[in-house]
Every structure is written in structure tokens, then in C-alpha cells.
Design an enzyme around this catalytic site. Structure first.
Site, PDB file in Angstrom:
ATOM      1  N   CYS A   1      43.303  41.192  34.643  1.00 14.21           N
ATOM      2  CA  CYS A   1      43.656  39.880  35.188  1.00 14.21           C
ATOM      3  C   CYS A   1      42.461  39.054  35.670  1.00 14.21           C
ATOM      4  CB  CYS A   1      44.653  40.035  36.329  1.00 14.21           C
ATOM      5  SG  CYS A   1      46.217  40.717  35.785  1.00 14.21           S
TER       6      CYS A   1
ATOM      7  N   HIS B   1      44.321  36.878  43.830  1.00 15.87           N
ATOM      8  CA  HIS B   1      45.074  37.211  42.616  1.00 15.87           C
ATOM      9  C   HIS B   1      46.523  37.529  43.008  1.00 15.87           C
ATOM     10  CE1 HIS B   1      46.493  38.920  38.981  1.00 15.87           C
ATOM     11  NE2 HIS B   1      46.526  40.161  39.450  1.00 15.87           N
TER      12      HIS B   1
ATOM     13  N   GLU C   1      44.189  39.324  28.135  1.00 14.00           N
ATOM     14  CA  GLU C   1      44.482  40.671  27.623  1.00 14.00           C
ATOM     15  C   GLU C   1      45.565  40.585  26.565  1.00 14.00           C
ATOM     16  OE1 GLU C   1      45.643  42.291  31.607  1.00 14.00           O
ATOM     17  OE2 GLU C   1      47.358  43.008  30.450  1.00 14.00           O
TER      18      GLU C   1
END
Lengths: 347, 140
Positions: A112, A234, A80
Site C-alpha cells: 500500500c 494509511h 499491487e
């Protein structure tokens, strides 16, 4: 079966401590670090960006796999923080690692989880025999507005994974995804910093998507927590993956090896992949890895991975995640502000 | 609007991204940047493309404290002459080390970095810099 034939990582050398950031904003640094379970984070040098980080990680992956880069048929870079709004990062990376021109390339964006989305795309192309080897990269130089909670965790790093069929170091048994329209975190075109829904990023976003992703994968593979040796979730901070593990009933000893976030922060598109890379650095052949990435917006990609005997023939060739974590130098907030272009007078 | 200098940089991507120079198979000399003619052998020279391993040592260096506008964010930084293992010497920045720790004779390896930007909206030029060789777990 399709698998990982090589992987490489890169983490910039610079670190800033959570306490140093907290001090600037009048917060209790120690409490903040322990609350978030992020003690320091990496930041890019003044001449580093997603292109340079991706290239370093990809060069490590190619060296690890002992692969002729001309065999790579697809280069996908998930991030990103692509340096160009229009001009693919992957084109620069592929030239810089010596790929042929006979390949496809694109940049991915899904907060992400753009890196794991790239892994899935490569898996499809390799499985369908459209390409021989695919390169999926997750890399970021994450942005956090000064004074915002994100500033404590938004970090920099990259992971490159080569997907192929020949002698994989780890086989990807299967993958599933869970996707919804959940506006927990976003950045509009032309904005320097992202916005987020504060507490909304937790329950309806991260926790729901990671949990649903994990359950879907276990249902598809007809497995339970006990069938896996390592878990990777994550890591937006250290607190979230630990809470997720607790909800799912994952023993801490199966999760803690992947938690690199406490030392380098949230490397966004590289976050879950960095945890996976750390596990691949240390896991014995035969180990089973359960990974769930998460991208705001929102979605999760879950993977069931088995480490193969081949992995032992490749270790020791390129720096490990821990080698990069140990190679560090601390900067204060002023240097951090200079390197992260928060001083507008410098252009 | 066409941007000045884009084509000029683009022509050098091969050599500045991947340290590609030339090697004369007649006299054995390595060149960087690549040459079209071997100055030693002239007509007898046989030049072929050569990708450098990217390893070398610092021949000499300088710490830059008064920098051009584009490089002010990096001050202080090190510019060195790096002697590649194959022979040629080239000028490059040394990164991933504090300037006071740089020493003549230090082993370095090539890395990929941003060299400069043509303004805020212009192209970004990437290429080689050098960094100290890293410790790799399990490497003998």
C-alpha cells in the site's frame, strides 16, 4: 524547495455496502461496518483497471497544475494490481496524458505504499535537477478473496501527484522512511488473491511501522503533534488510523478529515495519498500536514507538508475527492462478483 | 509467439488514447479518425494534427443487451454516436451512467477505458469512451 505542483484523483463510480458483503457470508453487517469503520467500498467497473484509473487521476493532476505534460521527466506508477505482469503501466499512462518520449518511467510495488515510494523517487530526481517535473501515481483495484476479511475493505481508486519546484501548491519539507522484513501480507506470483497474517497485520506491522515512521519524522523536524494542523495515516480500515492517532496523541479533529476509508474502503497504493488529497482540497494556505503511509512487507513513508498560497489559484478546475465520493451507484454482490471477475465461467 | 493485430492497434494509439484527429486549415473541417487527405479540398487541402477537447453530446444511442463474447461482462451497455463540439461524430461506449438514464442531447466528456482484451494472455487495448460531465466543486 520541492513540492506538489498539482494533484488529481479518481474513484470509480461503483460502491458495495459492507452489509451487502456480510449478508453473503452470514456475518452481522452492521457490526462489521462499525467494527471496521468501513461502511461501503468502491469497486472498478468492468472496463476499469489500474491503467485507466491512473490515467484519469493523472489527467486531473495535469489540468489542475495547468502543466504542459511534455515537461514531465518521470512517470512512476505504484500499485499491487498492475494489469500486466510484464509491460509497465506507466508507459500507457504517459502516452495517454500526452508526455514526450524524453522521460523515464517505471512501475513500483510496495503493497500500500508504492505510491508514496514513487513520490520520494520523484522528489529525489527533481531535487537533483535531473528532471523538471515528476509524476507519482498510487492506484489500485485491490483484490480480496471471497469470504476473507479483506473483502470488506479492498477497494479501487487512484491519486496522481506532480512533483516540481515551480510554484508548488504545497511544499514537502522533508520525508523519512522506516523499513523492515515483516511478512504481514503478501501475494505470490500467479496467485489471484493475497494472503495475510490476520492479527499479525496489526501490532508488529501497521502500528509499529506507522508509529516509528511518525516518530522519526518528528525527531528529524524537531516538531510535535501541536505543530501540525492535519494528520493522514494509511487507512486499511477506519479503525487502525484512529487507534494510531490515539497512541500518538493526535486530536480526532486533526485526523477525521482524512478518513475517506469509511466511504470508499482501502484504495491500497492510493490510500494515504487519497487522505492527503482530501486535505489539500480543503486546507487553508499555511496549514501543516503530517502524513504517514504504510506498505505491508513492510515499511512506512512519512512526510511533512506545508500548504502554500498558490493552492487557491488552482481549486475548482478538477473534481475533488468529495466530488468523486458523492458520484456513486450501489451494486449488489452478484454484480460485484461479475465486475471483479470472481465468476470464472465468464473468463 | 507474435500476436496478431498488435501492430494494427499500436498505430492507432495516438488517436484512440488522446482523441487526435485532423483539421483542414483550408476549409476548416475537423476529421476523426485522422485523414491523410481532405476529401473536400483534395490537392488544396492542408491537414494538420488536432487534439479534440473531448466534449460533445449524444446524437443517438442504443442499449446493447446481446453482446459479443468480449463484452458480456458489461451487459447491458450503451453504444452511442457522440457529436463532438468541433463537428465530427464518432461511435463510442457511454459509461458511468445507468443505461436507462442516457438521453439524446446529453452532454458528455471523453474518458479513458479498457476497450477489449486479446484473450487472457493477450494485449489489453485502451482508448476513449464517454461519460456524463461531472459536477466540480468550486467550478463556475
Amino acid at each position: 524547495m520541492v513540492g506538489i505542483i498539482g494533484y488529481g484523483v479518481y474513484i470509480p463510480r461503483y460502491r458495495i455496502k459492507t452489509e451487502e458483503i456480510a449478508c453473503v457470508w452470514g456475518e452481522d453487517g452492521e457490526a462489521m461496518a462499525h467494527g471496521l469503520r468501513v461502511f461501503e467500498k468502491s469497486l472498478p467497473g468492468p472496463d476499469e483497471d489500474v491503467v485507466t484509473i491512473s490515467t484519469e487521476a493523472a489527467r486531473n493532476a495535469v489540468k489542475y497544475a495547468e502543466l504542459d505534460p511534455k515537461r514531465i521527466g518521470a512517470v512512476y506508477v505504484g500499485s499491487e494490481s498492475h494489469p500486466y505482469a510484464v509491460k509497465p503501466t506507466g508507459t500507457i499512462v504517459s502516452e495517454a496524458i500526452g508526455c514526450s518520449t524524453d522521460m523515464t518511467c517505471a512501475d513500483f510495488e510496495f503493497a500500500c505504499k508504492a505510491g508514496t515510494a514513487a513520490v520520494q523517487a520523484c522528489m529525489g530526481l527533481v531535487s537533483s535537477k535531473m528532471i523538471d517535473v515528476g509524476l507519482a501515481i498510487g492506484a489500485d483495484t485491490a483484490q480480496g478473496r471471497p469470504g476473507d476479511a479483506l473483502e470488506y475493505s479492498a477497494a479501487a481508486g487512484g491519486v496522481a501527484i506532480l512533483i516540481g519546484k515551480e510554484n508548488p501548491v504545497a511544499t514537502i519539507e522533508t520525508t523519512t522512511s522506516f523499513t523492515t522484513d515483516t511478512p504481514d501480507f503478501w501475494r505470490r506470483e500467479g496467485e489471484d488473491f493475497p494472503s495475510h497474517g490476520a492479527r499479525f497485520t496489526g501490532e508488529p506491522a501497521y502500528f509499529r511501522h506507522v508509529e516509528e515512521g511518525a516518530k522519526a519524522l518528528m525527531k528529524k523536524t524537531d516538531t510535535t503533534i501541536d505543530d501540525y494542523d492535519y494528520f493522514v495515516f494509511h487507512q486499511p480500515n477506519g479503525k487502525f488510523p484512529m487507534a494510531m492517532g490515539k497512541t500518538l496523541g493526535v486530536p480526532m479533529e486533526k485526523l477525521e478529515d482524512s478518513l475517506v476509508v469509511k466511504d470508499i474502503g482501502n484504495t491500497y497504493s492510493a490510500s494515504a495519498m487519497m487522505g492527503l488529497a482530501r486535505i489539500l482540497d480543503i486546507a487553508d494556505p499555511g496549514s501543516k500536514i503530517f502524513m504517514v503511509s504504510y506498505g505491508s512487507g513492510a515499511g512506512s513513508d512519512a512526510f511533512s507538508i506545508v500548504v502554500e498560497d498558490e493552492i487557491e489559484a488552482h481549486r475548482g478546475e478538477v473534481p475533488t475527492v468529495d466530488d468523486y465520493i458523492k458520484r456513486k451507484t450501489y451494486v449488489n454482490y452478484s454484480i460485484y462478483a461479475k465486475y471483479r471477475r470472481k465468476i470464472k465461467a465468464l473468463g | 509467439m507474435a500476436e496478431k493485430g498488435v501492430a494494427q492497434v499500436w498505430r492507432r494509439f495516438d488517436s484512440i488514447y488522446n482523441l487526435i484527429g485532423t483539421h483542414c486549415s483550408n476549409c476548416g473541417t475537423y476529421y476523426f479518425p485522422p485523414r491523410l487527405v481532405c476529401p473536400k479540398c483534395r490537392r488544396k487541402g492542408k491537414l494538420e494534427e488536432y487534439k479534440y477537447k473531448g466534449l460533445g453530446k449524444i446524437h443517438t444511442f442504443s442499449i446493447v443487451r446481446q453482446a459479443p463474447e468480449n463484452f458480456k461482462r458489461q451487459v447491458p451497455y450503451v453504444v452511442a454516436q457522440v457529436q463532438l463540439d468541433e463537428g465530427p461524430r464518432l461511435t463510442a461506449q457511454i459509461v458511468n451512467i445507468d443505461p436507462e438514464d442516457v438521453k439524446i442531447g446529453m452532454r458528455v466528456r471523453v474518458c479513458f477505458r479498457k476497450i477489449t482484451e486479446y484473450g487472457e494472455g493477450g494485449i489489453i487495448v485502451y482508448g476513449y469512451k464517454f461519460e456524463p460531465t461531472m459536477i466540480v466543486t468550486g467550478h463556475e
